[in-house]
Design a protein around this motif. Structure first.
Motif, short mmCIF file in Angstrom:
data_model
loop_
_atom_site.label_atom_id
_atom_site.label_comp_id
_atom_site.label_asym_id
_atom_site.label_seq_id
_atom_site.Cartn_x
_atom_site.Cartn_y
_atom_site.Cartn_z
N GLN A 70 -1.97 21.86 122.92
CA GLN A 70 -3.39 22.12 123.10
C GLN A 70 -3.74 23.60 122.95
N TYR A 71 -2.74 24.48 122.98
CA TYR A 71 -2.99 25.91 122.88
C TYR A 71 -3.02 26.31 121.41
N ASP A 72 -4.18 26.69 120.94
CA ASP A 72 -4.36 27.13 119.57
C ASP A 72 -4.57 28.63 119.60
N PRO A 73 -3.62 29.42 119.06
CA PRO A 73 -3.77 30.87 119.13
C PRO A 73 -5.05 31.36 118.48
N ARG A 74 -5.50 30.70 117.43
CA ARG A 74 -6.74 31.12 116.78
C ARG A 74 -7.92 30.97 117.73
N ARG A 78 -10.23 33.94 119.16
CA ARG A 78 -11.66 33.86 118.88
C ARG A 78 -12.46 33.93 120.18
N ASP A 79 -12.03 33.21 121.20
CA ASP A 79 -12.74 33.25 122.48
C ASP A 79 -12.70 34.64 123.10
N ALA A 80 -11.56 35.31 123.01
CA ALA A 80 -11.45 36.65 123.58
C ALA A 80 -12.36 37.63 122.84
#
Length: 134
Positions: A70-74, A78-80
């Motif tokens: 579930q962890y998508d680095p993109r 993007r959220d950060a």
């Protein structure tokens, strides 16, 4: 089943019959069956032992939250970046104080006003020199 499709399974079965022979194949099939049953029994025992040691805490655990897929680095990046961007937009929307009331501090740099008159140097005067600018 271990990523083996039907055609590959048939090829493996034919190879097993050719290599082992029809007389030894039932014996090896029995050993494989016993091995699978023993592995299932060991897995069940380990699961029960874990439940006994951890108790009710493991029953309340939401395993979907811990799924690494579930962890998508993109998405995280993007959220950060959007959080920082939203903060900058909110800061830009805040009204600025009136310039006449605001004194320029040491950290502020005065803005160039194109409408302000430019002071002319008299003959023989030197241009102002900023030692910090060079």
């Amino acid at each position: 089943m271990l990523g083996i499709n039907g055609g590959e399974f048939v090829v493996l079965a034919i190879l097993a019959v050719l290599i082992l022979g029809p007389e030894k194949l039932p014996e090896y099939a029995q050993q494989l069956g016993r091995l699978v049953r023993e592995l299932r029994r060991m897995a069940t025992g380990a699961k029960e032992q874990l439940r006994e040691e951890v108790g009710d805490e493991i029953a309340d655990l939401d395993w979907r939250k811990l799924d690494p897929r579930q962890y998508d680095p993109r998405k995280i990046i993007r959220d950060a970046l959007l959080d920082d961007f939203d903060d900058a937009i909110n800061a830009a929307k805040e009204p600025l104080p009136d310039r006449s009331q605001r004194a320029i501090s040491a950290g502020d740099s005065p803005k160039y006003d194109a409408a302000a008159p430019v002071a002319q140097l008299a003959a023989g005067d030197r241009a102002p020199y900023d030692s910090e600018a060079t």
